[in-house]
Design an enzyme around this catalytic site. Structure first.
Site, PDB file in Angstrom:
ATOM      1  N   GLY A  45       0.765  -1.247   0.000  1.00 15.73           N
ATOM      2  CA  GLY A  45       0.000   0.000   0.000  1.00 15.73           C
ATOM      3  C   GLY A  45       0.793   1.292   0.000  1.00 15.73           C
ATOM      4  O   GLY A  45       0.319   2.309  -0.483  1.00 15.73           O
ATOM      5  N   ASP A 104      -4.785   2.175  10.732  1.00 15.15           N
ATOM      6  CA  ASP A 104      -6.209   1.994  10.991  1.00 15.15           C
ATOM      7  C   ASP A 104      -6.321   1.487  12.431  1.00 15.15           C
ATOM      8  O   ASP A 104      -6.285   2.286  13.371  1.00 15.15           O
ATOM      9  CB  ASP A 104      -6.721   1.016   9.919  1.00 15.15           C
ATOM     10  CG  ASP A 104      -8.207   0.754   9.965  1.00 15.15           C
ATOM     11  OD1 ASP A 104      -8.921   1.458  10.665  1.00 15.15           O
ATOM     12  OD2 ASP A 104      -8.668  -0.181   9.276  1.00 15.15           O
ATOM     13  N   LYS A 132      -6.511   6.786  10.834  1.00 14.02           N
ATOM     14  CA  LYS A 132      -7.914   6.741  11.264  1.00 14.02           C
ATOM     15  C   LYS A 132      -7.948   6.665  12.792  1.00 14.02           C
ATOM     16  O   LYS A 132      -8.004   5.566  13.360  1.00 14.02           O
ATOM     17  CB  LYS A 132      -8.600   5.487  10.707  1.00 14.02           C
ATOM     18  CG  LYS A 132      -8.795   5.462   9.206  1.00 14.02           C
ATOM     19  CD  LYS A 132      -9.582   4.198   8.801  1.00 14.02           C
ATOM     20  CE  LYS A 132      -9.722   4.062   7.319  1.00 14.02           C
ATOM     21  NZ  LYS A 132     -10.282   2.757   6.900  1.00 14.02           N
ATOM     22  N   PHE A 153     -13.508   3.985   3.833  1.00 13.01           N
ATOM     23  CA  PHE A 153     -12.559   3.097   3.172  1.00 13.01           C
ATOM     24  C   PHE A 153     -12.022   3.832   1.961  1.00 13.01           C
ATOM     25  O   PHE A 153     -12.763   4.161   1.030  1.00 13.01           O
ATOM     26  CB  PHE A 153     -13.209   1.763   2.779  1.00 13.01           C
ATOM     27  CG  PHE A 153     -12.168   0.738   2.442  1.00 13.01           C
ATOM     28  CD1 PHE A 153     -11.484   0.078   3.452  1.00 13.01           C
ATOM     29  CD2 PHE A 153     -11.840   0.472   1.124  1.00 13.01           C
ATOM     30  CE1 PHE A 153     -10.476  -0.843   3.152  1.00 13.01           C
ATOM     31  CE2 PHE A 153     -10.837  -0.449   0.809  1.00 13.01           C
ATOM     32  CZ  PHE A 153     -10.165  -1.107   1.827  1.00 13.01           C
ATOM     33  N   ASP A 160      -5.501  -0.087  -1.944  1.00 10.05           N
ATOM     34  CA  ASP A 160      -6.338  -0.937  -2.795  1.00 10.05           C
ATOM     35  C   ASP A 160      -7.655  -1.313  -2.151  1.00 10.05           C
ATOM     36  O   ASP A 160      -7.837  -1.207  -0.938  1.00 10.05           O
ATOM     37  CB  ASP A 160      -5.593  -2.236  -3.128  1.00 10.05           C
ATOM     38  CG  ASP A 160      -5.623  -3.226  -1.956  1.00 10.05           C
ATOM     39  OD1 ASP A 160      -5.286  -2.817  -0.825  1.00 10.05           O
ATOM     40  OD2 ASP A 160      -6.001  -4.382  -2.174  1.00 10.05           O
TER      41      ASP A 160
HETATM   42  P1  IMP Z   1      -4.372  -1.765  10.451  1.00  8.81           P
HETATM   43  O1  IMP Z   1      -3.529  -2.953  10.818  1.00  8.81           O
HETATM   44  O2  IMP Z   1      -5.806  -1.977  10.879  1.00  8.81           O
HETATM   45  O3  IMP Z   1      -3.823  -0.477  10.966  1.00  8.81           O
HETATM   46  O4  IMP Z   1      -4.441  -1.642   8.871  1.00  8.81           O
HETATM   47  C1  IMP Z   1      -3.633  -2.417   8.091  1.00  8.81           C
HETATM   48  C2  IMP Z   1      -3.793  -2.295   6.628  1.00  8.81           C
HETATM   49  O5  IMP Z   1      -5.159  -2.335   6.251  1.00  8.81           O
HETATM   50  C3  IMP Z   1      -3.272  -1.022   6.032  1.00  8.81           C
HETATM   51  O6  IMP Z   1      -1.880  -1.031   5.883  1.00  8.81           O
HETATM   52  C4  IMP Z   1      -3.997  -1.051   4.694  1.00  8.81           C
HETATM   53  O7  IMP Z   1      -3.298  -1.840   3.772  1.00  8.81           O
HETATM   54  C5  IMP Z   1      -5.325  -1.683   5.047  1.00  8.81           C
HETATM   55  N1  IMP Z   1      -6.356  -0.639   5.185  1.00  8.81           N
HETATM   56  C6  IMP Z   1      -6.905  -0.139   6.311  1.00  8.81           C
HETATM   57  N2  IMP Z   1      -7.807   0.815   6.039  1.00  8.81           N
HETATM   58  C7  IMP Z   1      -7.822   0.924   4.686  1.00  8.81           C
HETATM   59  C8  IMP Z   1      -8.527   1.771   3.763  1.00  8.81           C
HETATM   60  O8  IMP Z   1      -9.339   2.663   4.113  1.00  8.81           O
HETATM   61  N3  IMP Z   1      -8.261   1.555   2.454  1.00  8.81           N
HETATM   62  C9  IMP Z   1      -7.376   0.627   1.993  1.00  8.81           C
HETATM   63  N4  IMP Z   1      -6.694  -0.160   2.813  1.00  8.81           N
HETATM   64  C10 IMP Z   1      -6.907  -0.020   4.145  1.00  8.81           C
END
Ligand code: IMP
Length: 181
Positions: A45, A104, A132, A153, A160
């Site tokens: 990403g 996130d 977020k 999202f 992606d």
């Molecule tokens: P986390 O571990 O919940 O902080 O998020 C991990 C991964 O989820 C990020 O590195 C993104 O690849 C994916 N992700 C989280 N939110 C989004 C979004 O809104 N759009 C696209 N990918 C997301």
């Protein structure tokens, strides 16, 4: 449906992205001048963001990549985080800046930060394109954030949905999150 037809809202267009990345790049330059900087871009990403960001940081640096898989095909974070590509450079005693697409829940970033700290860097900081805050569940050393977003999202500029939309030059939300064939 083509990409354009499925765009709901443009959150950040090319100009805003370029302006903010340049600004954060200048902050990083000021903070890391004279330091032994290693930038670790998190695949997949962050690859577009990282490519722009490193060119906005006018300092000597090493650049490496880690790949972590955490999301399935949907939009909710899975608890399982898997490191599929490890960092190759030696980070011992160095200043590591992890470049993330989005923090996130923070689970993915926290996992990588813990993994890097085992190798004894001088410090580890995180720079995220998007953050977020409402969804965050674990602490991460988040030092730079380009944009804070609500519970949306977002796709494009490297982000992606089901493996698609990474090549959109803007960050947008989608009308449909159904899998497209
Ligand atoms: P986390 O571990 O919940 O902080 O998020 C991990 C991964 O989820 C990020 O590195 C993104 O690849 C994916 N992700 C989280 N939110 C989004 C979004 O809104 N759009 C696209 N990918 C997301």
């Amino acid at each position: 449906m083509d990409y354009k037809g499925n765009v709901d809202r443009v959150l950040y267009d090319r100009d805003i992205l370029a302006e903010r990345v340049a600004e954060v790049g200048r902050q990083i330059k000021a903070d890391f001048a004279g330091k032994d900087l290693v930038v670790v871009a998190v695949l997949k990403g962050a690859f577009v963001f990282a490519a722009d960001l490193i060119r906005a940081v006018d300092l000597p640096m090493a650049v490496d990549f880690a790949e972590i898989i955490s999301y399935g095909e949907g939009t909710e974070t899975t608890e399982e985080v898997v490191l599929t590509k490890d960092v190759g450079v030696n980070v011992k005693g160095r200043d590591v800046l992890v470049v993330e697409d989005i923090v996130d829940t923070g689970l993915t970033t926290a996992f990588l930060v813990d993994h890097l700290r085992i190798r004894d860097p001088r410090r580890v900081d995180v720079c995220a394109l998007l953050y977020k805050p409402a969804k965050q569940r674990v602490e991460v050393p988040l030092r730079y954030v380009c944009f804070e977003v609500g519970d949306v999202f977002a796709v494009g500029y490297g982000l992606d949905y089901a493996g698609r939309y990474r090549n959109l030059p803007e960050i947008v939300t989608l009308k449909e999150l159904e899998r497209e064939e």
